[in-house]
Scaffold this active site. Structure first.
Site, PDB file in Angstrom:
ATOM      1  CD  GLU A  70      -1.818  -2.776  -4.480  1.00 35.13           C
ATOM      2  OE1 GLU A  70      -3.029  -2.886  -4.210  1.00 35.13           O
ATOM      3  OE2 GLU A  70      -1.046  -2.056  -3.816  1.00 35.13           O
TER       4      GLU A  70
ATOM      5  CB  SER B 153      -0.967  -0.038   1.194  1.00 32.59           C
ATOM      6  OG  SER B 153      -1.998   0.917   1.028  1.00 32.59           O
TER       7      SER B 153
ATOM      8  CG  HIS C 102      -5.211  -2.613  -0.816  1.00 30.89           C
ATOM      9  ND1 HIS C 102      -4.267  -2.226  -1.740  1.00 30.89           N
ATOM     10  CD2 HIS C 102      -5.052  -1.790   0.258  1.00 30.89           C
ATOM     11  CE1 HIS C 102      -3.573  -1.213  -1.257  1.00 30.89           C
ATOM     12  NE2 HIS C 102      -4.012  -0.930  -0.055  1.00 30.89           N
TER      13      HIS C 102
END
Length: 306
Positions: free
Chosen positions: A207, A109, A277
């Site tokens: 992502e 992230s 995620h």
């Protein structure tokens, strides 16, 4: 490419929060999993600190990161969570310290900015994998995601195939290169900085979470205009969760966006990887050599530790 040393039972790992304040309840639950792996845990002094939407001031989070890399009793560093904040400290990091003390660094992230900057400044292989508060400390943390931590204890070749999830071929081909990338919005955030992602002859992993198709379109447009897509040897499209548009009738689909940017690249581009995620979350060593193949629908990754 600088490989960190593998972990062994009895080693100590450090926990840092270089971005937003972690969920302390989840953090506490996650420690049991680390202990099951045979690891001791040392939590950095400012992990429980709060400074607005940050886990402490920039200097506090930077101090924790430097302390964990400098501490010879710490064999690996695992991030408690993401959120926002790593780009604020990237220019102040002592990269020479990290290069002198190479060790496992694990997260994803917002941690993408640190993966990119550390890899570029030191050559250290780092790990894009489940974090303590975001994943490990939750009740639905699954067996496959748990098993990904084993790559830290023994050098192993990782293979992603359709045995894990269905994969979609957007562009055909086969290519080998180092894996770079991570969270798409953070990669775009690095463009124009001293830590701009380098995709030349590399496999680009992307992502994201909570971004509608038009936002993902804008991110990919910026990567395209910056030459990052054309320079890459291939593209690994991970999970894009919570991407449903608020107005579906007035939106392109995510598949249409991906096809627009990737279908004519004449290099391997596959989507559907459970990386990001999501659960299960397949963890990958960024900086390691890998082969992406559309004929076999596989991603094979060399070990991330020595």
């Amino acid at each position: 490419m600088l490989l960190p040393k593998k972990l062994k039972s009895g080693d100590t790992v450090g926990v840092v929060a270089p971005a937003s304040p972690p969920n302390l309840s989840n953090l506490q639950c996650s420690l049991h999993f680390l202990h099951q792996l045979g690891l001791h845990v040392k939590i950095a002094p400012h992990v429980r600190s709060e400074y607005g939407y940050l886990a402490g001031t920039d200097s506090q989070r930077l101090e924790d990161l430097h302390t964990m890399f400098a501490d010879s009793s710490i064999s690996g560093i695992i991030c408690a969570g993401g959120g926002y904040g790593t780009s604020r400290i990237a220019r102040f990091i002592d990269y020479k310290l990290i290069k002198r003390n190479p060790k496992i660094f694990w997260g994803y992230s917002d941690i993408t900015f640190l993966h990119t900057s550390i890899q570029q400044q030191t050559g250290l292989v780092t790990f894009h994998g489940p974090m303590l508060c975001s994943d490990v400390g939750k009740e639905n943390f699954d067996p496959l995601s748990k098993s990904m931590f084993q790559q830290l204890f023994e050098p192993m070749v990782l293979t992603y195939s359709e045995a894990i999830s269905p994969l979609n071929i957007i562009s055909h081909g086969e290519a080998c290169g180092e894996i770079v990338g991570g969270n798409l919005s953070l990669l775009v955030n690095s463009i124009g900085s001293a830590y701009e992602m380098d995709t030349r002859n590399k496999l680009l992993l992307i992502e994201d979470v909570g971004e509608e198709p038009y936002r993902i379109d804008s991110f990919l447009s910026q990567l395209k205009l910056a030459g990052k897509l054309d320079q890459a040897a291939g593209v690994i499209i991970g999970d894009f969760s919570k991407a449903t548009p608020k107005n579906p009738e007035g939106s392109l689909t995510l598949e249409q966006v991906f096809n627009f940017y990737f279908s004519s690249l004449k290099k391997p581009v596959l989507s559907g990887f459970k990386i990001g995620h999501c659960l299960p979350h397949f963890a990958v060593p960024l900086g390691s050599l890998a082969t992406l193949s559309s004929p076999s629908k596989t991603l094979k990754i060399n070990p991330g530790v020595q």
